[in-house]
Design a protein around this motif. Structure first.
Motif, PDB file in Angstrom:
ATOM      1  N   VAL A 174       0.870  -1.252  -0.079  1.00 61.21           N
ATOM      2  CA  VAL A 174       0.129   0.053   0.128  1.00 61.21           C
ATOM      3  C   VAL A 174       0.971   1.404   0.058  1.00 61.21           C
ATOM      4  CG1 VAL A 174      -1.693   1.227   1.338  1.00 61.21           C
ATOM      5  CG2 VAL A 174      -1.780  -1.357   1.194  1.00 61.21           C
ATOM      6  N   ALA A 175       0.667   2.277  -0.872  1.00 63.00           N
ATOM      7  CA  ALA A 175       1.450   3.376  -0.941  1.00 63.00           C
ATOM      8  C   ALA A 175       0.299   4.551  -1.007  1.00 63.00           C
ATOM      9  CB  ALA A 175       2.289   3.427  -1.924  1.00 63.00           C
ATOM     10  N   ALA A 176       0.580   5.544  -0.577  1.00 62.47           N
ATOM     11  CA  ALA A 176      -0.381   6.811  -0.596  1.00 62.47           C
ATOM     12  C   ALA A 176       0.674   8.011  -0.812  1.00 62.47           C
ATOM     13  CB  ALA A 176      -1.111   7.010   0.632  1.00 62.47           C
ATOM     14  N   LYS A 177       0.065   8.991  -1.513  1.00 59.62           N
ATOM     15  CA  LYS A 177       0.779  10.211  -2.047  1.00 59.62           C
ATOM     16  C   LYS A 177      -0.102  11.242  -2.393  1.00 59.62           C
ATOM     17  CE  LYS A 177       4.141  11.574  -5.238  1.00 59.62           C
ATOM     18  NZ  LYS A 177       4.867  11.083  -6.540  1.00 59.62           N
ATOM     19  N   THR A 178       0.199  12.366  -1.855  1.00 60.19           N
ATOM     20  CA  THR A 178      -0.452  13.997  -2.206  1.00 60.19           C
ATOM     21  C   THR A 178       0.155  14.431  -3.327  1.00 60.19           C
ATOM     22  OG1 THR A 178      -1.104  13.911   0.391  1.00 60.19           O
ATOM     23  CG2 THR A 178      -1.387  15.749  -0.967  1.00 60.19           C
ATOM     24  N   VAL A 179      -0.826  14.732  -4.276  1.00 56.28           N
ATOM     25  CA  VAL A 179      -0.548  15.477  -5.403  1.00 56.28           C
ATOM     26  C   VAL A 179      -1.503  16.423  -5.616  1.00 56.28           C
ATOM     27  CG1 VAL A 179      -0.160  15.325  -7.789  1.00 56.28           C
ATOM     28  CG2 VAL A 179       0.488  13.251  -6.376  1.00 56.28           C
TER      29      VAL A 179
END
Length: 158
Positions: free
Chosen positions: A137-142
């Motif tokens: 699982v990976a999360a990123k704010t763009v």
């Protein structure tokens, strides 16, 4: 001398116990991305019930990060819908499912993942969570939007 050996053995045993408890731990930073990843892993493991609990696999997390980067437009912060779901199957019948969704966590993100995969590939039953062998699982704010990518390896014969 015997007392020193006993003390050394006690310290070694205590160290081994501490290492055991930190095996599945993530980093201690409390960024929104880390919280979203931890929340998703917790949801996945809750759905597994009595099955072996999974850790956020390092290799699959890197794969999830790459897939997330390819699925989200860095300039606009929006999903490229044609690349947000992908399923690959190897020679042994084990398949890897990847998805990226906007993380507006309502407690139904995992069900959204099931629906996306099942709608895209009718011959894949991703909702058998007990047959998942690895998950990343990976999360990123763009551009102010948080996205979460899930990569799951499923062995239907498990």
């Amino acid at each position: 001398m015997k007392m020193l050996k006993k003390l050394a053995a006690l310290i070694l045993a205590a160290t081994m116990v501490l290492v055991l408890f930190t095996a599945c731990g993530g980093d201690t930073t409390s960024t929104p991305e880390a919280q979203a990843e931890a929340q998703m892993m917790s949801t996945i493991n809750a759905k597994r019930g009595s099955a072996v609990q999974l850790c956020n696999d390092t290799e699959l997390k890197q794969e999830a990060e790459k897939f997330l980067d390819s699925a989200v437009d860095i300039n606009t912060g929006f999903l490229k819908f044609t690349h947000s779901v992908k399923v690959d199957r190897d020679d042994q019948g084990i398949y890897t499912a990847k998805v990226v969704v906007k993380n507006e966590y309502t407690g139904k993100l995992l069900e959204e993942f099931f629906n996306l995969i099942n709608n895209e590939n009718k011959d894949v039953n991703i909702s058998t969570v007990g047959k998942w062998t690895k998950v990343g699982v990976a999360a990123k704010t763009v551009k102010g939007n948080m996205y979460i990518s899930i990569v799951v390896q499923v062995n239907p014969n498990a």
